[in-house]
Design an enzyme around this catalytic site. Structure first.
Site, PDB file in Angstrom:
ATOM      1  N   HIS A  18     -68.189  35.839 109.379  1.00 59.70           N
ATOM      2  CA  HIS A  18     -68.727  36.044 108.029  1.00 59.70           C
ATOM      3  C   HIS A  18     -68.939  34.705 107.330  1.00 59.70           C
ATOM      4  O   HIS A  18     -69.977  34.475 106.698  1.00 59.70           O
ATOM      5  CB  HIS A  18     -67.760  36.870 107.164  1.00 59.70           C
ATOM      6  N   LYS A  42     -64.770  53.680 107.316  1.00 60.69           N
ATOM      7  CA  LYS A  42     -64.309  52.708 108.315  1.00 60.69           C
ATOM      8  C   LYS A  42     -62.784  52.568 108.324  1.00 60.69           C
ATOM      9  O   LYS A  42     -62.239  51.846 109.138  1.00 60.69           O
ATOM     10  CB  LYS A  42     -64.941  51.327 108.059  1.00 60.69           C
ATOM     11  N   ARG A  92     -75.537  39.430 115.427  1.00 60.49           N
ATOM     12  CA  ARG A  92     -74.833  38.834 116.564  1.00 60.49           C
ATOM     13  C   ARG A  92     -75.531  39.133 117.879  1.00 60.49           C
ATOM     14  O   ARG A  92     -75.566  38.306 118.765  1.00 60.49           O
ATOM     15  CB  ARG A  92     -73.393  39.374 116.639  1.00 60.49           C
ATOM     16  N   SER A 130     -64.747  41.916 112.560  1.00 59.34           N
ATOM     17  CA  SER A 130     -63.497  42.402 111.968  1.00 59.34           C
ATOM     18  C   SER A 130     -62.885  43.501 112.834  1.00 59.34           C
ATOM     19  O   SER A 130     -61.665  43.569 112.984  1.00 59.34           O
ATOM     20  CB  SER A 130     -63.750  42.935 110.558  1.00 59.34           C
TER      21      SER A 130
END
Length: 165
Positions: A18, A42, A92, A130
């Site tokens: 991040h 989440k 990514r 994460s």
């Protein structure tokens, strides 16, 4: 022209991945709003208030972070509300790109003035997420290399509290 952008995410916790995107974006945009999603689906380990605090700590060295806020709405609505026409998104992999292209199209439908700007992750951090950090931590692996020092210790403390329950 004043260039403002929003970087939305869950940031549970904020990682070097991040920070790579935020730091690079801060060299291009005059002001950045970091918008942290509630993301109840989440099941974040940190509550929204904690994620905002940790993100403030991790980005305190960047002078053009306009604000760090929590939100529970469509990101296009938030952009409209914040009068921002640029959305920062990190990519990514090709799988991220596929998802992000669809999301950008939907956001554009909701808020036609909104442009999505994609930052390819730097190769040094392109594998960090994460979710991976939390998975490594869950099995007592070393996740220290993926988080800023203060975020690592806050995560360690939080995970220890959660495992005691």
């Amino acid at each position: 022209m004043n260039k403002n952008a929003i970087y939305p995410g869950t940031f549970d916790p904020i990682t070097y991945g991040h920070l790579d995107i935020i730091t690079r974006a801060s060299k291009i945009f005059d002001h950045i709003i970091i918008a942290i999603s509630e993301s109840f689906h989440k099941k974040p380990i940190f509550n929204l208030k904690e994620r905002i605090k940790l993100t403030k700590i991790a980005t305190s060295h960047l002078i053009n972070i306009k604000k760090i806020i929590g939100f529970n709405d469509l990101v296009a609505n938030l952009a409209k509300q914040e009068n921002s026409k640029v959305l920062i998104r990190g990519v990514r992999t090709i799988f991220d790109f596929d998802y992000e292209i669809k999301l950008a199209a939907i956001n554009k439908q909701i808020y036609p003035h909104l442009e999505s700007v994609f930052f390819l992750s730097s190769k040094e951090v392109s594998f960090i997420s994460s979710s991976f950090v939390k998975e490594i931590a869950k099995y007592n692996g070393n996740f220290k290399p993926y988080l800023p020092k203060k975020i690592y210790f806050a995560s360690l403390k939080k995970l220890n509290k959660l495992s005691l329950k």
